[in-house]
Write an enzyme that holds these catalytic residues in place. Structure first.
Site, PDB file in Angstrom:
ATOM      1  N   GLU A 145      -5.263  -7.834  -0.968  1.00 19.47           N
ATOM      2  CA  GLU A 145      -6.116  -7.576   0.196  1.00 19.47           C
ATOM      3  C   GLU A 145      -7.449  -7.025  -0.294  1.00 19.47           C
ATOM      4  O   GLU A 145      -7.482  -6.159  -1.184  1.00 19.47           O
ATOM      5  CB  GLU A 145      -5.502  -6.542   1.147  1.00 19.47           C
ATOM      6  CG  GLU A 145      -4.409  -7.036   2.048  1.00 19.47           C
ATOM      7  CD  GLU A 145      -3.965  -5.966   3.043  1.00 19.47           C
ATOM      8  OE1 GLU A 145      -4.841  -5.208   3.543  1.00 19.47           O
ATOM      9  OE2 GLU A 145      -2.759  -5.873   3.309  1.00 19.47           O
ATOM     10  N   GLU A 147       0.825  -1.217   0.000  1.00 20.46           N
ATOM     11  CA  GLU A 147       0.000   0.000   0.000  1.00 20.46           C
ATOM     12  C   GLU A 147       0.854   1.260   0.000  1.00 20.46           C
ATOM     13  O   GLU A 147       0.506   2.276   0.611  1.00 20.46           O
ATOM     14  CB  GLU A 147      -0.980  -0.023   1.183  1.00 20.46           C
ATOM     15  CG  GLU A 147      -1.970  -1.184   1.081  1.00 20.46           C
ATOM     16  CD  GLU A 147      -2.925  -1.287   2.262  1.00 20.46           C
ATOM     17  OE1 GLU A 147      -3.076  -0.294   3.006  1.00 20.46           O
ATOM     18  OE2 GLU A 147      -3.529  -2.377   2.432  1.00 20.46           O
TER      19      GLU A 147
END
Length: 370
Positions: free
Chosen positions: A303, A195
């Site tokens: 995710e 991320e």
């Protein structure tokens, strides 16, 4: 004799073609081959911390909310190393590292795929032995972005470089324990510095330059490669975002020689976001799969999930339509824990819809990949 000569002939032909036999391939190469094969079969379902705890239990032997709902384990299990850098006995989610090792090994031995992420504490602001202070995102955690130059300070020449070398050594020491009783290393997907296109972690895009991020990736990878870890499949995964482009996806990409898998992280938080989640996920996966194909990488939705399943039919009416037309290797929903969960549970109304998701032709669970 004829069979013996035939085997010699096949071996010589493979050698002449520059192909490795299975025995000659590293654990990393064997896992990559397996992932590529399974990618052609369907989308593996993964769940974070699946055998550790659920909504109504903790550390029960051989338990799993996923298995309790659909009768099968997830194909992929995810675990996180956050806290190992401090020498802690438990990770940031209170999972004992000894138990983590045991469950990773058990899932590998039952035929499953294992993946590790790492949310290391902030090496500049953390207090040694300070714990988490009972706060959601306390000072010193991976989410502490009060210092905007952490990455620069831990790279070679930085004032915290020596400290971070010790942290990387503790990661190495744990990974070295991931082996069978006969000493065979188990192959795992390793997904650090994820991320990075957001700025909520100290390695996020507003906290370091492109070159600094790549140097951070290379520093950890060179350390682990130098320690002999030829069993790690390296996964690079920034976050989903509206109108993703290939250029944006590859903005901080470390390079084809350093990455085996490319993924995206993206969630749905409320029922009202259903249409936006589907549209964004489809658009993002289209870009992801095109980039993966052109760079020889394995694509995955590394995710995802809907917090607390406030839309019970999410599995069959939102997630499956969003992903089923894209050749991703797996998707992983985050953990089930008390007041915040992302996977299925028998005690919740989404259970029958998860069974529909489990039964879909496009999805793969443990029994489908053994």
């Amino acid at each position: 004799m004829r069979q013996y000569l035939l085997l010699i002939g096949v071996a010589l032909m493979m050698a002449a073609c520059g192909q490795k036999t299975v025995a000659e391939k590293t654990q990393r190469e064997q896992l990559i081959d397996r992932l590529q094969t399974l990618q052609q079969k369907g989308i593996m379902y993964g769940h974070q911390d699946d055998p550790m705890y659920g909504l109504t239990w903790e550390y029960a032997p051989d338990s799993s909310d996923v298995k309790n709902v659909c009768g099968d384990y997830p194909a992929v299990m995810g675990f996180d190393l956050g806290g190992i850098e401090m020498g802690d006995a438990k990770n940031l989610d209170s999972v004992p590292f000894t138990r983590m090792r045991e469950e990773a090994l058990k899932h590998y031995q039952r035929g499953g795929i294992v993946t590790f992420s790492w949310h290391p504490r902030n090496p500049v602001t953390t207090i040694e032995g300070g714990g988490w202070a009972g706060q959601q995102f306390p000072a010193g955690t991976a989410w502490d972005v009060t210092d905007s130059a952490v990455v620069k300070k831990i790279l070679p020449g930085g004032e915290y470089h020596e400290k971070f070398q010790g942290w990387m050594q503790r990661v190495s020491d744990f990974l070295a324990t991931l082996k069978t009783d006969d000493g065979q290393k188990i192959p795992v997907i390793f997904r650090p510095w994820h991320e990075n296109s957001g700025s909520w972690f100290w390695w996020g895009e507003k906290l370091c330059t492109v070159d600094e991020y790549k140097a951070l990736w290379n520093m950890l990878q060179d350390k682990l490669n130098g320690d002999g870890f030829d069993n790690l499949v390296w996964a690079y995964s920034p976050g989903c975002e509206d109108n993703l482009t290939a250029e944006r996806l590859l903005e901080r990409y470390p390079g084809d020689d350093r990455v085996d898998m490319i993924g995206l992280d993206g969630y749905q938080w409320t029922p009202e976001e259903k249409d936006a989640y589907i549209a964004r996920t489809k658009q993002n996966l289209g870009v992801l799969c095109a980039v993966a194909k052109s760079h020889g990488l394995i694509p995955a939705l590394t995710e995802t999930g809907m917090k607390n399943m406030t839309q019970p039919d999410w599995w069959s009416t939102t997630l499956l339509p969003a992903v089923k037309d894209y050749p991703i290797c797996y998707l992983l929903t985050w953990r089930n824990y008390k007041n915040e969960w992302f996977g299925p549970a028998n005690s919740k109304p989404d259970a029958p819809y998860f069974c529909e998701f489990h039964a879909a032709d496009e999805t793969l669970f443990l029994n489908d990949i053994q």
